[in-house]
Design an enzyme around this catalytic site. Structure first.
Site, PDB file in Angstrom:
ATOM      1  N   HIS A 194       4.490   4.235  12.996  1.00  0.00           N
ATOM      2  CA  HIS A 194       4.762   4.198  11.558  1.00  0.00           C
ATOM      3  C   HIS A 194       5.816   5.267  11.286  1.00  0.00           C
ATOM      4  O   HIS A 194       5.528   6.465  11.362  1.00  0.00           O
ATOM      5  CB  HIS A 194       3.468   4.501  10.792  1.00  0.00           C
ATOM      6  CG  HIS A 194       3.619   4.547   9.303  1.00  0.00           C
ATOM      7  ND1 HIS A 194       3.135   3.556   8.479  1.00  0.00           N
ATOM      8  CD2 HIS A 194       4.175   5.473   8.473  1.00  0.00           C
ATOM      9  CE1 HIS A 194       3.383   3.868   7.214  1.00  0.00           C
ATOM     10  NE2 HIS A 194       4.020   5.031   7.192  1.00  0.00           N
TER      11      HIS A 194
ATOM     12  N   HIS B  59       9.017   6.982   8.917  1.00  0.00           N
ATOM     13  CA  HIS B  59       9.710   7.156   7.650  1.00  0.00           C
ATOM     14  C   HIS B  59      11.187   7.420   7.949  1.00  0.00           C
ATOM     15  O   HIS B  59      11.541   7.826   9.049  1.00  0.00           O
ATOM     16  CB  HIS B  59       9.100   8.302   6.853  1.00  0.00           C
ATOM     17  CG  HIS B  59       7.786   7.951   6.233  1.00  0.00           C
ATOM     18  ND1 HIS B  59       7.534   8.041   4.888  1.00  0.00           N
ATOM     19  CD2 HIS B  59       6.637   7.489   6.775  1.00  0.00           C
ATOM     20  CE1 HIS B  59       6.294   7.650   4.623  1.00  0.00           C
ATOM     21  NE2 HIS B  59       5.727   7.319   5.764  1.00  0.00           N
TER      22      HIS B  59
ATOM     23  N   ASN C  46       9.570   4.577   3.757  1.00  0.00           N
ATOM     24  CA  ASN C  46       9.379   4.043   5.099  1.00  0.00           C
ATOM     25  C   ASN C  46      10.660   3.362   5.575  1.00  0.00           C
ATOM     26  O   ASN C  46      11.589   3.134   4.800  1.00  0.00           O
ATOM     27  CB  ASN C  46       8.264   2.987   5.081  1.00  0.00           C
ATOM     28  CG  ASN C  46       6.929   3.557   4.681  1.00  0.00           C
ATOM     29  OD1 ASN C  46       6.195   4.085   5.491  1.00  0.00           O
ATOM     30  ND2 ASN C  46       6.603   3.448   3.403  1.00  0.00           N
TER      31      ASN C  46
ATOM     32  N   ARG D 240       0.835  -1.208   0.000  1.00  0.00           N
ATOM     33  CA  ARG D 240       0.000   0.000   0.000  1.00  0.00           C
ATOM     34  C   ARG D 240       0.867   1.253   0.000  1.00  0.00           C
ATOM     35  O   ARG D 240       1.008   1.931  -0.997  1.00  0.00           O
ATOM     36  CB  ARG D 240      -0.944  -0.023   1.216  1.00  0.00           C
ATOM     37  CG  ARG D 240      -2.096   1.014   1.115  1.00  0.00           C
ATOM     38  CD  ARG D 240      -1.718   2.433   1.462  1.00  0.00           C
ATOM     39  NE  ARG D 240      -1.183   2.574   2.813  1.00  0.00           N
ATOM     40  CZ  ARG D 240      -0.723   3.719   3.294  1.00  0.00           C
ATOM     41  NH1 ARG D 240      -0.700   4.815   2.541  1.00  0.00           N
ATOM     42  NH2 ARG D 240      -0.228   3.787   4.526  1.00  0.00           N
ATOM     43  N   ASP D 241       1.485   1.555   1.129  1.00  0.00           N
ATOM     44  CA  ASP D 241       2.286   2.767   1.256  1.00  0.00           C
ATOM     45  C   ASP D 241       3.488   2.733   0.324  1.00  0.00           C
ATOM     46  O   ASP D 241       3.850   3.732  -0.301  1.00  0.00           O
ATOM     47  CB  ASP D 241       2.745   2.918   2.717  1.00  0.00           C
ATOM     48  CG  ASP D 241       3.293   4.294   3.029  1.00  0.00           C
ATOM     49  OD1 ASP D 241       3.664   5.018   2.095  1.00  0.00           O
ATOM     50  OD2 ASP D 241       3.359   4.652   4.221  1.00  0.00           O
TER      51      ASP D 241
ATOM     52  N   CYS E 256       4.606   9.879   1.239  1.00  0.00           N
ATOM     53  CA  CYS E 256       3.258  10.456   1.159  1.00  0.00           C
ATOM     54  C   CYS E 256       3.181  11.421  -0.010  1.00  0.00           C
ATOM     55  O   CYS E 256       3.969  12.375  -0.078  1.00  0.00           O
ATOM     56  CB  CYS E 256       2.919  11.182   2.463  1.00  0.00           C
ATOM     57  SG  CYS E 256       1.314  12.015   2.418  1.00  0.00           S
TER      58      CYS E 256
END
Length: 301
Positions: free
Chosen positions: A209, A211, A251, A18-19, A242
């Site tokens: 979460h 980065h 990430n 996803r990310d 993002c």
């Protein structure tokens, strides 16, 4: 730091599908399924598979429904999806994806850039989304973007993040995830915020979460684990970022997090070599070098 400062086990949620892919050019569905297949072999218990968001805003996830139809291939994995609206939650639940992450921006500047809404208005939708999720037998995690810093508003006050976390739980969120959206957090700030949020919502699980924009992602992860967090996000190969936060890079890499924790005596239940195999598949699929130092070192040796 001693071994007694660390938990025996942690649970890593893989967010690469996803990310990790949301800034990439859209991949063919078969490539995305091949990545999921490779990750499902690693021992990862939870994988964030896709996002039910606007295809115009995030073209990489325009095939969310098609992908969701294939997730039953791997019944041993708990799949989830990210949503940014009630409509997205309805789409996800309608496809059989009941475990959702609903993203809220703690800062007003990022909230306007991300969903063009005030934080309070976006937070209010948790009540309806939680009802949809719980009726479908799933769990709802509220991801608090810009928990530490915002690319538009600067440093996020601790009390602001605590306030949004309290409101999210009051409206029905089952878990809170503190997200360092632009990778500016540092270990002391991480522990300070975790302690403040935990004091405000002591009965709610807290995830993190991070980065790795400034190279402090793993240090922040270790600080969070020392502070008692056992739910961490990571992305295979360090992919991600993002699209609505200028300067946000990838990430923390799943393989690097596993290496650090396992070498520190913290069990992840994930096989490092199999993750590295999945990272090689991802690198071929996206067509450019991955950011993970561990992956690059392995490839070169």
């Amino acid at each position: 730091m001693t071994r007694r400062d660390l938990p025996a086990t942690v649970d890593i949620r893989e967010v690469g599908p996803r990310d990790g892919l949301q800034l990439e050019a859209p991949l063919p569905l078969q490539d995305r399924l091949a990545i999921l297949k490779a990750l499902a072999k690693t021992g990862l218990r939870r994988i964030e598979a896709t996002a039910f968001v606007s295809p115009k805003a995030v073209p990489a996830h325009s095939d969310a429904e098609l992908l969701a139809d294939e997730l039953e291939r791997w019944p041993h994995v708990e799949f989830s999806a990210l949503v940014a609206s009630v409509g997205g939650a309805r789409r996800a639940v309608g496809c059989g994806v009941a475990n959702l992450e609903y993203v809220i921006s703690v800062s007003e500047g990022h909230s306007q850039a991300n969903v063009r809404r005030r934080t309070a208005d976006a937070t209010a939708d948790i009540a309806e989304i939680a009802q949809l999720v719980h009726q479908a037998g799933g769990q709802l995690e509220a991801i608090l973007a810009t928990s530490w810093d915002c690319p538009f508003d600067g440093r996020t006050p601790i009390e602001r993040t605590v306030e949004v976390a309290q409101r999210a739980v009051a409206l029905g969120a089952d878990r809170i995830c503190l997200a360092d959206t632009i990778g500016t957090a540092t270990p002391l700030r991480v522990t300070s915020l975790i302690h403040a949020v935990r004091e405000a919502i002591p009965d709610t699980e807290i995830a993190v979460h991070f980065h790795n924009t400034r190279g402090s992602g793993l240090a922040c992860s270790l600080a969070a684990v020392q502070a008692g967090v056992t739910q961490l996000d990571a992305s295979v190969g360090g992919l991600g970022g993002c699209p609505f936060a200028p300067g946000a890079s990838g990430n923390i890499a799943t393989e690097e997090l596993i290496y650090m924790l396992e070498e520190s005596g913290v069990h992840t239940g994930v096989d490092l070599d199999t993750v590295l195999t999945a990272a090689a598949l991802v690198e071929r699929a996206v067509g450019h070098q991955l950011q993970s130092n561990l992956f690059r070192a392995t490839v070169q040796t």
